[in-house]
Motif scaffolding. Structure first.
Motif, mmCIF file in Angstrom:
data_model
loop_
_atom_site.group_PDB
_atom_site.id
_atom_site.type_symbol
_atom_site.label_atom_id
_atom_site.label_comp_id
_atom_site.label_asym_id
_atom_site.label_seq_id
_atom_site.Cartn_x
_atom_site.Cartn_y
_atom_site.Cartn_z
ATOM 1 N N VAL A 117 93.375 25.754 51.257
ATOM 2 C CA VAL A 117 92.633 26.773 52.005
ATOM 3 C C VAL A 117 91.846 26.111 53.138
ATOM 4 O O VAL A 117 91.818 26.603 54.268
ATOM 5 N N VAL A 118 91.232 24.976 52.825
ATOM 6 C CA VAL A 118 90.462 24.259 53.844
ATOM 7 C C VAL A 118 91.367 23.911 55.020
ATOM 8 O O VAL A 118 91.028 24.155 56.190
ATOM 9 N N ALA A 119 92.545 23.379 54.710
ATOM 10 C CA ALA A 119 93.478 23.011 55.772
ATOM 11 C C ALA A 119 93.912 24.253 56.548
ATOM 12 O O ALA A 119 93.946 24.245 57.780
ATOM 13 N N LEU A 176 96.182 14.505 61.770
ATOM 14 C CA LEU A 176 95.971 13.469 60.769
ATOM 15 C C LEU A 176 94.845 13.870 59.811
ATOM 16 O O LEU A 176 94.881 13.553 58.622
ATOM 17 N N THR A 177 93.858 14.583 60.320
ATOM 18 C CA THR A 177 92.755 15.006 59.453
ATOM 19 C C THR A 177 93.206 16.084 58.476
ATOM 20 O O THR A 177 92.919 16.024 57.289
ATOM 21 N N PHE A 178 93.886 17.091 58.987
ATOM 22 C CA PHE A 178 94.061 18.290 58.165
ATOM 23 C C PHE A 178 95.418 18.424 57.506
ATOM 24 O O PHE A 178 95.530 19.110 56.513
ATOM 25 N N PHE A 179 96.454 17.759 58.029
ATOM 26 C CA PHE A 179 97.734 17.925 57.354
ATOM 27 C C PHE A 179 97.705 17.389 55.927
ATOM 28 O O PHE A 179 98.176 18.064 55.001
ATOM 29 N N PRO A 180 97.135 16.186 55.705
ATOM 30 C CA PRO A 180 97.094 15.690 54.321
ATOM 31 C C PRO A 180 96.362 16.648 53.385
ATOM 32 O O PRO A 180 96.628 16.666 52.178
ATOM 33 N N PHE A 211 94.949 10.589 50.271
ATOM 34 C CA PHE A 211 94.918 11.729 51.194
ATOM 35 C C PHE A 211 93.556 11.829 51.886
ATOM 36 O O PHE A 211 93.471 12.149 53.061
ATOM 37 N N HIS A 212 92.515 11.529 51.115
ATOM 38 C CA HIS A 212 91.189 11.600 51.720
ATOM 39 C C HIS A 212 90.983 10.487 52.735
ATOM 40 O O HIS A 212 90.307 10.687 53.744
#
Ligand SMILES: [Cu+2]
Lengths: 545, 104
Positions: free
Chosen positions: A380-382, A430-434, A457-458
């Protein structure tokens, strides 16, 4: 030759800025304020992203971590994303684009800025006094019964800032109805105006509900009136109903103006009329209206009746249709256009890709079965960061780079700007895909202590956030620099169609036009004008925009 | 577009009649509060409130003599309120349709 008079140098005292009723100056005031809130919200994000590098969560204390993500959400949603395009670009452009000298209620416009700042100060005060840890959604019963009482202050801040948004909305609706130049019919309006109009409708109809909801929360906390607390005869899920009745449409307050910007950019840099103008225009209105019918998709995992869930799920699928209309029409506009990869266009193309991912993952979440698995995870965050940052912030930056020469009369370094746009695009992904992956694997949102197998991932995400932050930092360098050292911009540097480009100077004079414009043609008449534009274009000058 | 604002001032008599009507409805509200109508309690109270609000908006707030577009704006507010109630009630009214499973 004396310097040309325009809205910036017309008067120079601080008082002339603080008491201005010029919509362009108010836009600049808003720009400075929302950038301030963006920096605050961004700083909080940097802190908790660093904290998330290790599974033990050892940088921030538990309470501090909760306060940080709350501050990030509150600042970014209510004090950055909601006002950023309507109050900055909208304020600056709506009157100019329709050929008016100002908005319909210039004093209300100024009042809205003061109200906004007052609301912001409330929220900041809550922060200084110890912070809030409810998350930006203020869910009951935690917020009404357990959290510390800074909730009251923050709730009041959002309540107050809501009125700024209502005033902006009312102002735009009346301005667009009443103050169009002769010949500027509804179907000659730039699509940015249609988007602002649709946004204003949501602001006027939706904002009172969040304001009252937060007031009810404050009343329950302060005076123990039973609304959300079952012990007092209330229902905690009612809070979510009322909260999302505004906050889902608010997603469209945030993204619709972005759609408007993208229509302008795509038309200009493919040098074509927007494909299916009226479909794009009406899809904005459709989104504004249907957007009010879908809020229950946030509540599939509560005690909400599954029959209600079914309705909300279907309606959420339906709203994807007008959104898809836009995406298809932009793509069709690009088709066989002479596409130029200038800075604003790079943001626009980035927007289409990122928003597509954000929008489609929204369909995953509105499927009731899948949502049981994905609800409250990093998926959801992504999803909403792809919509809000990948969509809205990219659109805003595209618009800012597009109209920057018009707003300030200076051009920025094209090379720096293209490089920055690409850095931001890479950093964002790079921030949000993982986070999609780690969310699917089961990482819940708002936790900072997590199983070790999620660490990779983090780390990717934090690395991406650093790249993203670096991109924003670059922008904070070359944009202000352009104000001092940038070359003077011509009236129509891209060149583009529209009253703001063709009928006034850069920057515009205080009353926007030297001669009141009369409109004789459709919006985006690129087919007709391209030849003329190319004859006028001075390559040496347009290179550096 | 018919946007001329009608500055026509209603006669005092209208205001007095409207005021009397509101007082009568207030009286009914008080009376109804002491009657137990079961499931209909809320329904009746809200209906009276809606009638009163409509009278206030129509006469005291001059919707009667306003431009069409102003009425559309007022109507939009009402419709949105109905949407909010209807979809919220789609939850509350249907919650009990499926019984909770027995705890094992
Ligand atoms: Cu939603």
């Amino acid at each position: 030759m004396t310097e040309q008079k325009h809205y910036i140098n017309a008067e120079t005292t601080v008082k002339s800025w603080l008491l201005t009723v010029d919509h362009k100056r108010i836009a600049i005031l808003y720009l400075l304020s929302v950038v301030g809130f963006f920096i605050l919200g961004g700083t909080a994000a940097i802190l908790f992203r660093l904290d998330l590098m290790t599974p033990q969560g050892d940088l921030l204390a538990h309470e501090t971590y909760n306060k940080m993500f709350t501050m990030h959400g509150v600042m970014m949603v209510f004090f950055f994303l909601v006002p950023v395009v309507p109050a900055v670009l909208g304020n600056f452009l709506v009157p100019i684009m329709i050929g008016a000298r100002d908005v319909a209620f210039p004093r209300l416009n100024l009042a809205s800025w003061y109200i906004f700042i007052t609301g912001g100060l409330f929220a900041l005060a809550a922060l200084v006094l110890g912070g809030v840890d409810t998350g930006w959604t203020f869910y009951t019963p935690y917020s009404s019964t357990y959290a510390n009482s800074n909730v009251i202050l923050t709730g009041l801040g959002v309540f107050v800032a809501g009125f700024a948004s209502i005033l902006t909305g009312v102002n735009f609706i009346v301005t667009i109805h009443k103050m169009r130049a002769p010949g500027m019919t509804w179907f000659r309006l730039p699509l940015f105006i249609w988007a602002q109009y649709a946004t204003s409708i949501i602001m006027v109809l939706g904002t009172p509900v969040i304001a009252i909801t937060l007031l009810l929360l404050v009343l329950e906390r302060a005076f123990h009136i039973g609304i959300f607390d079952p012990a007092l005869g209330g229902d905690p899920v009612l809070f979510q109903h009322l909260f999302w009745f505004y906050s889902h449409p608010a997603v469209y307050i945030m993204i619709l103006p972005g759609f408007g910007i993208i229509s302008e950019l795509i038309a200009c840099f493919s040098r074509k009329n927007v494909f299916g103008y009226s479909f794009v225009a009406f899809s904005s209105l459709a989104i504004a209206i249907i957007g009010f019918f879908v809020w229950g998709h946030h509540m599939f995992i509560t005690s909400q009746s599954i029959y209600a869930g079914l309705i909300f799920s279907i309606l959420s699928f339906i709203i994807a249709v007008p959104t898809a209309v836009k995406i298809f029409n932009w793509t069709a506009t690009l088709y066989k256009g002479s596409v130029e990869f200038r800075t604003p266009m790079i943001y626009a193309l980035g927007f289409i890709g990122l928003f597509l991912v954000g929008g489609l993952t929204g369909l995953f979440l509105s499927s009731m079965g899948l949502d049981v698995h994905l609800h409250d995870t990093y998926f959801v965050v992504a999803h909403f960061h792809y919509v809000m940052v990948g969509g809205m912030v990219m659109a805003f930056l595209g618009g800012l780079h597009f109209w920057w020469p018009k707003m300030f009369g200076r051009t920025y370094n094209q090379g720096c700007a293209v490089f920055t746009a690409i850095v931001i695009f890479i950093g964002f992904n790079l921030t949000f895909f993982p986070q999609f992956i780690v969310g699917y694997l089961g990482m819940p949102r708002r936790y900072h202590v997590y199983p070790e197998e999620f660490q990779i991932f983090h780390i990717l995400s934090t690395g991406g956030a650093s790249v993203l932050g670096f991109g924003y930092l670059l922008m904070f360098c070359y944009l202000p620099y352009s104000l001092i050292k940038g070359k003077k911009a011509t009236a129509n540097p891209w060149p583009a169609t529209g009253l703001e480009w063709e009928q006034t100077t850069s920057p515009p004079p205080t009353l926007n036009f030297i001669h009141d414009p009369v409109v004789t043609e459709e919006a985006y008449a690129y087919a007709k004008k391209n030849e003329e534009f190319y004859r006028q274009a001075i390559p040496a000058e347009s290179k550096d925009v | 577009m018919n946007d001329q604002i009608d500055h026509h001032i209603s006669p005092i008599r209208t205001y007095i009649i409207v005021f009397m009507a509101l007082m009568v409805f207030t009286g009914i509200t008080v009376w109804v509060a002491f009657q137990d109508l079961g499931y209909l309690n809320t329904f009746v109270a809200v209906t009276i409130a809606v009638i009163k609000a409509t009278i206030v908006a129509w006469y005291f707030m001059h919707l009667k003599s306003s431009a069409k577009i102003t009425r559309v704006v007022a109507l939009a507010g009402v419709i949105w309120l109905i949407v909010m109630f209807a979809l919220t009630m789609s939850d509350y009214a249907a919650r009990s349709w499926i019984p909770f499973p027995d705890p094992w």
